[in-house]
Design a protein around this motif. Structure first.
Motif, PDB file in Angstrom:
ATOM      1  N   PRO A  39       0.831  -1.282  -0.257  1.00 25.43           N
ATOM      2  CA  PRO A  39      -0.460  -0.366  -0.235  1.00 25.43           C
ATOM      3  C   PRO A  39       1.057   1.568  -0.235  1.00 25.43           C
ATOM      4  CG  PRO A  39      -0.022  -0.677   1.782  1.00 25.43           C
ATOM      5  CD  PRO A  39       0.287  -1.947   1.148  1.00 25.43           C
ATOM      6  N   PRO A  40       0.133   2.435  -1.151  1.00 23.27           N
ATOM      7  CA  PRO A  40       1.452   3.297  -0.483  1.00 23.27           C
ATOM      8  C   PRO A  40       1.401   4.122   0.281  1.00 23.27           C
ATOM      9  CG  PRO A  40      -0.735   3.376  -2.623  1.00 23.27           C
ATOM     10  CD  PRO A  40      -0.943   2.026  -1.338  1.00 23.27           C
ATOM     11  N   VAL A  41       0.224   4.309   1.022  1.00 22.33           N
ATOM     12  CA  VAL A  41       0.229   4.840   2.813  1.00 22.33           C
ATOM     13  C   VAL A  41       0.241   3.143   3.724  1.00 22.33           C
ATOM     14  CG1 VAL A  41      -0.825   6.820   4.254  1.00 22.33           C
ATOM     15  CG2 VAL A  41      -0.710   6.778   1.998  1.00 22.33           C
ATOM     16  N   PRO A  42       1.251   2.928   4.501  1.00 21.06           N
ATOM     17  CA  PRO A  42       1.051   2.015   4.942  1.00 21.06           C
ATOM     18  C   PRO A  42       0.623   1.900   5.904  1.00 21.06           C
ATOM     19  CG  PRO A  42       3.467   2.222   5.054  1.00 21.06           C
ATOM     20  CD  PRO A  42       2.430   3.104   4.528  1.00 21.06           C
ATOM     21  N   VAL A  43       0.895   2.691   7.184  1.00 20.62           N
ATOM     22  CA  VAL A  43       0.438   3.332   7.888  1.00 20.62           C
ATOM     23  C   VAL A  43      -0.207   4.801   8.253  1.00 20.62           C
ATOM     24  CG1 VAL A  43       0.253   3.100  10.764  1.00 20.62           C
ATOM     25  CG2 VAL A  43       1.611   1.633   9.078  1.00 20.62           C
ATOM     26  N   ASP A  44      -1.900   4.613   8.849  1.00 18.59           N
ATOM     27  CA  ASP A  44      -2.253   6.029   8.822  1.00 18.59           C
ATOM     28  C   ASP A  44      -2.573   5.781  10.158  1.00 18.59           C
ATOM     29  OD1 ASP A  44      -3.193   8.199   8.797  1.00 18.59           O
ATOM     30  OD2 ASP A  44      -4.924   8.105   7.186  1.00 18.59           O
ATOM     31  N   THR A  45      -2.793   7.128  10.781  1.00 15.65           N
ATOM     32  CA  THR A  45      -3.102   7.487  12.304  1.00 15.65           C
ATOM     33  C   THR A  45      -4.091   8.600  12.472  1.00 15.65           C
ATOM     34  OG1 THR A  45      -0.418   6.705  12.727  1.00 15.65           O
ATOM     35  CG2 THR A  45      -1.747   8.043  14.713  1.00 15.65           C
ATOM     36  N   LYS A  46      -5.031   8.062  13.782  1.00 14.21           N
ATOM     37  CA  LYS A  46      -5.865   9.052  14.180  1.00 14.21           C
ATOM     38  C   LYS A  46      -5.994   9.238  15.683  1.00 14.21           C
ATOM     39  CE  LYS A  46      -8.103   8.710  10.543  1.00 14.21           C
ATOM     40  NZ  LYS A  46      -7.732  10.154   9.370  1.00 14.21           N
ATOM     41  N   ALA A  47      -6.875   9.870  15.833  1.00 15.46           N
ATOM     42  CA  ALA A  47      -5.924  10.930  17.573  1.00 15.46           C
ATOM     43  C   ALA A  47      -7.476  10.445  18.510  1.00 15.46           C
ATOM     44  CB  ALA A  47      -5.659  11.582  17.912  1.00 15.46           C
ATOM     45  N   ALA A  48      -7.291   9.758  19.813  1.00 13.48           N
ATOM     46  CA  ALA A  48      -9.165  10.057  20.568  1.00 13.48           C
ATOM     47  C   ALA A  48      -9.407  10.760  21.009  1.00 13.48           C
ATOM     48  CB  ALA A  48      -9.322   8.918  21.544  1.00 13.48           C
ATOM     49  N   SER A  49     -10.871  11.363  20.878  1.00 16.62           N
ATOM     50  CA  SER A  49     -10.596  12.779  21.254  1.00 16.62           C
ATOM     51  C   SER A  49     -11.948  12.377  22.696  1.00 16.62           C
ATOM     52  CB  SER A  49     -11.368  13.575  20.577  1.00 16.62           C
ATOM     53  OG  SER A  49     -12.732  12.750  20.266  1.00 16.62           O
ATOM     54  N   GLU A  50     -12.126  11.617  22.887  1.00 16.75           N
ATOM     55  CA  GLU A  50     -12.654  11.097  24.558  1.00 16.75           C
ATOM     56  C   GLU A  50     -11.984   9.601  24.917  1.00 16.75           C
ATOM     57  OE1 GLU A  50     -16.367  11.420  23.144  1.00 16.75           O
ATOM     58  OE2 GLU A  50     -16.264   9.776  22.176  1.00 16.75           O
ATOM     59  N   ASP A  51     -12.322   9.581  26.411  1.00 14.83           N
ATOM     60  CA  ASP A  51     -12.320   8.093  26.303  1.00 14.83           C
ATOM     61  C   ASP A  51     -12.783   6.951  25.809  1.00 14.83           C
ATOM     62  OD1 ASP A  51     -10.100   9.080  28.284  1.00 14.83           O
ATOM     63  OD2 ASP A  51     -11.579   8.282  30.348  1.00 14.83           O
ATOM     64  N   ASP A  52     -12.554   5.171  25.704  1.00 14.25           N
ATOM     65  CA  ASP A  52     -13.563   4.947  25.033  1.00 14.25           C
ATOM     66  C   ASP A  52     -13.093   2.964  24.735  1.00 14.25           C
ATOM     67  OD1 ASP A  52     -15.507   4.471  22.558  1.00 14.25           O
ATOM     68  OD2 ASP A  52     -14.723   5.279  20.716  1.00 14.25           O
ATOM     69  N   VAL A  53     -14.054   2.449  24.571  1.00 14.30           N
ATOM     70  CA  VAL A  53     -13.639   1.607  24.755  1.00 14.30           C
ATOM     71  C   VAL A  53     -13.799   0.529  22.877  1.00 14.30           C
ATOM     72  CG1 VAL A  53     -14.047  -1.043  25.397  1.00 14.30           C
ATOM     73  CG2 VAL A  53     -14.131   1.094  26.077  1.00 14.30           C
ATOM     74  N   LEU A  54     -13.705   0.102  22.201  1.00 10.97           N
ATOM     75  CA  LEU A  54     -13.007  -0.804  20.578  1.00 10.97           C
ATOM     76  C   LEU A  54     -13.690  -1.322  20.892  1.00 10.97           C
ATOM     77  CD1 LEU A  54      -9.158  -0.100  19.669  1.00 10.97           C
ATOM     78  CD2 LEU A  54     -11.117   2.463  19.128  1.00 10.97           C
ATOM     79  N   PRO A  55     -14.487  -2.152  19.804  1.00 15.68           N
ATOM     80  CA  PRO A  55     -15.239  -3.590  19.296  1.00 15.68           C
ATOM     81  C   PRO A  55     -14.363  -4.647  19.063  1.00 15.68           C
ATOM     82  CG  PRO A  55     -15.054  -1.576  17.241  1.00 15.68           C
ATOM     83  CD  PRO A  55     -14.256  -1.726  17.896  1.00 15.68           C
ATOM     84  N   ASP A  56     -13.179  -4.828  19.591  1.00 15.42           N
ATOM     85  CA  ASP A  56     -12.180  -5.825  20.186  1.00 15.42           C
ATOM     86  C   ASP A  56     -11.598  -6.165  21.571  1.00 15.42           C
ATOM     87  OD1 ASP A  56     -10.519  -3.728  20.149  1.00 15.42           O
ATOM     88  OD2 ASP A  56      -8.852  -4.729  18.868  1.00 15.42           O
ATOM     89  N   GLY A  57     -12.434  -4.371  22.367  1.00 17.35           N
ATOM     90  CA  GLY A  57     -12.793  -5.274  23.932  1.00 17.35           C
ATOM     91  C   GLY A  57     -11.436  -3.688  24.081  1.00 17.35           C
ATOM     92  N   THR A  58     -10.666  -3.112  23.261  1.00 21.64           N
ATOM     93  CA  THR A  58      -9.529  -2.571  23.776  1.00 21.64           C
ATOM     94  C   THR A  58      -9.886  -1.077  24.303  1.00 21.64           C
ATOM     95  OG1 THR A  58      -8.034  -4.009  21.895  1.00 21.64           O
ATOM     96  CG2 THR A  58      -7.355  -1.257  22.493  1.00 21.64           C
ATOM     97  N   VAL A  59      -8.832  -0.642  25.135  1.00 18.11           N
ATOM     98  CA  VAL A  59      -9.570   0.595  25.974  1.00 18.11           C
ATOM     99  C   VAL A  59      -8.760   1.300  25.544  1.00 18.11           C
ATOM    100  CG1 VAL A  59      -9.513   1.522  28.383  1.00 18.11           C
ATOM    101  CG2 VAL A  59      -9.625  -0.716  28.263  1.00 18.11           C
ATOM    102  N   VAL A  60      -9.395   2.847  25.522  1.00 18.85           N
ATOM    103  CA  VAL A  60      -9.011   3.783  24.347  1.00 18.85           C
ATOM    104  C   VAL A  60      -8.835   4.841  26.097  1.00 18.85           C
ATOM    105  CG1 VAL A  60      -8.759   5.446  22.882  1.00 18.85           C
ATOM    106  CG2 VAL A  60      -8.916   3.119  22.312  1.00 18.85           C
ATOM    107  N   LYS A  61      -7.958   5.604  25.952  1.00 20.86           N
ATOM    108  CA  LYS A  61      -8.051   6.734  26.918  1.00 20.86           C
ATOM    109  C   LYS A  61      -7.283   8.148  25.329  1.00 20.86           C
ATOM    110  CE  LYS A  61      -8.124   4.924  31.014  1.00 20.86           C
ATOM    111  NZ  LYS A  61      -9.651   4.987  31.381  1.00 20.86           N
ATOM    112  N   LYS A  62      -8.292   8.928  26.180  1.00 22.78           N
ATOM    113  CA  LYS A  62      -8.607  10.790  25.630  1.00 22.78           C
ATOM    114  C   LYS A  62      -7.084  11.292  25.312  1.00 22.78           C
ATOM    115  CE  LYS A  62      -9.785  15.212  25.408  1.00 22.78           C
ATOM    116  NZ  LYS A  62     -11.165  16.544  26.825  1.00 22.78           N
ATOM    117  N   GLY A  63      -6.950  11.698  24.153  1.00 22.23           N
ATOM    118  CA  GLY A  63      -5.085  11.370  23.087  1.00 22.23           C
ATOM    119  C   GLY A  63      -4.419  10.330  23.217  1.00 22.23           C
ATOM    120  N   MET A  64      -5.211   9.543  23.072  1.00 18.37           N
ATOM    121  CA  MET A  64      -4.223   8.294  22.822  1.00 18.37           C
ATOM    122  C   MET A  64      -4.205   7.978  20.818  1.00 18.37           C
ATOM    123  SD  MET A  64      -4.570   4.543  23.919  1.00 18.37           S
ATOM    124  CE  MET A  64      -4.659   4.679  25.444  1.00 18.37           C
TER     125      MET A  64
END
Length: 496
Positions: A358-383
């Motif tokens: 892929p021309p762009v092999p990795v892309d990144t976002k940032a969490a604006s709030e605490d959350d839990v992803l569909p696979d159960g991963t806990v995400v903290k604001k700013g991660m």
């Protein structure tokens, strides 16, 4: 701050000596994380193959998600799980944006351009840019811009290389080709970067340096390192400032000429992107140059990277090459725009190539709030949350046991009404090469049309033969976009 950074620079090499990972070849065992420094030692060991190391990490995770522990308690989520990708790119789109770290790292180059902003600023620029990708504009781009560069520059250069048995760096040639094209469509300006002398144009060199240095910023142990270098105007950060100054001086010069052209009612009005922006009333100098620089980044590097790996894979798979050449010859009597639109097998082959590289092999976002992803991963604001198209293209659970094979047929199916082949509908969150959701790439159709026109023009007349040692493979390296390490040296043979 300086004392802290000096202490870090002294301690980390010592830690590496005492706790150096035993082997980087055992890709099935999870990377070792240590207090305070996290996965730093594994990252350092694999610093020259980070894209492969992170790919191994997410592919070996039961959830296809890996938590990368960075020094000083920072954690970054890396995933190749389509459900998570859909969640961050669509379902919770407003909660996963570019974020401050991404924006700050690229701000010197991209400013407030469309790839570096969120919210209303992004919506406004996307709406303004979308007018450039209608059928009329795409047809003009293929028939006037791409075709002229192909027939007047690229094909004569390859013909000359064939006659003289010359070795060319195809990666460099394709970057020059796409750079000329994007400057013509963005500025209405021809940098003549693809000419027989292969000149090192000042603007092109500055752009290359700026992209490279901004990419390196992401790999520093902490943003404080590059920020301090920037503050002290040292090393690569000093060069970045010079390169960005050259880029913006060039863009502003072109913008000034466009304003004069617009004000001169008797002159022929241009149809390039910059002229349209100025004509729409958006004449703020910084806004216009930010937009155009983003457009050049997208149009130059990603398309040339995709084509570079495509020609390598085609060489490695002669049966695929035969099918492409057959399709190209069958469409040779069609008008240019119709020809590229109807090249279904070639389109599938390009999709398959970008699955693996892929021309762009990795892309990144940032969490604006605490959350839990569909696979159960806990995400903290700013991660930071990174989705990994390179790893996703190598997941057996997504593509089957033959995922290592270059097989365009996996993208095709028979149309029951016509009995002709047509492209399958593939889940965009399983193949986010052009992103997906609200932020899906506006230039996707333009990129495919340009790539198919190049493929048709080159393979109809030439066989591309890499100059490599038998059994050797090119190395995939990743920055903002992917590259082939050391270039792609090839010879061309006239097709009989």
């Amino acid at each position: 701050m300086l004392q802290t950074l000096l202490l870090i620079s002294l301690l980390l090499p010592l830690l590496f000596i005492f706790f150096k990972p035993k082997s980087k070849s055992n890709t099935n065992s999870p990377p070792k994380s240590y207090p305070l420094i996290g996965h730093y030692l594994s990252v350092y060991t694999n610093r020259h193959r980070l894209i492969h190391w992170t790919s191994d990490a997410v592919r070996n995770s039961p959830t296809s998600t890996f938590l990368l522990r960075r020094p000083f308690g920072q954690t970054r989520v890396i995933t190749s799980n389509p459900a998570v990708v859909q969640y961050i790119l669509k379902t919770k789109f407003s909660s996963y944006q570019k974020g401050d770290i991404f924006r700050t790292t690229l701000f010197d180059l991209l400013g407030d351009g469309i790839f570096n902003v969120d919210g209303d600023a992004w919506k406004f620029q996307r709406q303004l840019s979308s007018h450039e990708f209608n059928t009329k504009s795409l047809k003009h781009f293929v028939e006037k811009v791409v075709d002229a560069e192909l027939n007047e520059r690229l094909i004569p250069m390859l013909t000359n290389a064939t006659v003289n048995n010359t070795v060319l760096d195809l990666q460099d040639i394709l970057q020059r080709f796409t750079f000329d094209n994007v400057c013509k469509i963005a500025f209405g300006y021809d940098p003549e970067n693809l000419t027989p002398s292969l000149p090192q144009a000042k603007f092109a060199c500055a752009f290359e340096d700026a992209v490279r240095i901004c990419s390196e910023r992401f790999r520093t142990i902490t943003p404080l390192v590059w920020k301090l270098k920037s503050l002290l105007n040292m090393g690569s950060e000093k060069r970045l400032k010079q390169a960005v100054l050259e880029i913006r001086e060039f863009a502003n010069k072109i913008a000034s000429e466009k304003r004069q052209e617009r004000d001169n009612k008797s002159s022929i009005q241009s149809v390039d992107l910059l002229s349209r922006f100025l004509s729409s009333g958006h004449s703020d100098e910084k806004f216009v140059t930010d937009m155009v620089i983003s457009f050049i980044l997208a149009g130059r590097d990603s398309t040339s990277a995709a084509l570079t790996w495509f020609f390598w894979l085609v060489f490695k798979n002669p049966e695929v090459e035969s099918e492409i050449v057959k399709e190209v010859n069958e469409k040779s009597d069609s008008p240019v725009f119709d020809e590229v639109k109807e090249m279904v097998y070639t389109h599938a082959a390009l999709c398959e190539s970008m699955r693996l590289y892929p021309p762009v092999p990795v892309d990144t976002k940032a969490a604006s709030e605490d959350d839990v992803l569909p696979d159960g991963t806990v995400v903290k604001k700013g991660m930071m949350i990174s989705y990994h198209p390179y790893a996703m293209g190598r997941l057996e659970k997504l593509w089957g046991k033959d995922w290592m094979e270059f097989r365009p047929e996996r993208w095709l199916e028979k149309d029951e009404t016509t009995d002709n082949l047509r492209l399958k509908t593939i889940d965009p969150y399983m193949y986010p090469v052009f992103q997906a959701g609200p932020r899906i790439c506006l230039g996707k159709d333009m990129a495919f049309l340009q790539m198919k026109r190049v493929v048709a023009g080159v393979l109809r007349q030439f066989k591309v033969v890499p100059v490599v040692d038998e059994g050797s493979e090119p190395v995939f390296v990743a920055a903002l976009t992917s590259k082939m390490k050391g270039g792609f040296l090839v010879k061309f043979k006239e097709r009989k």
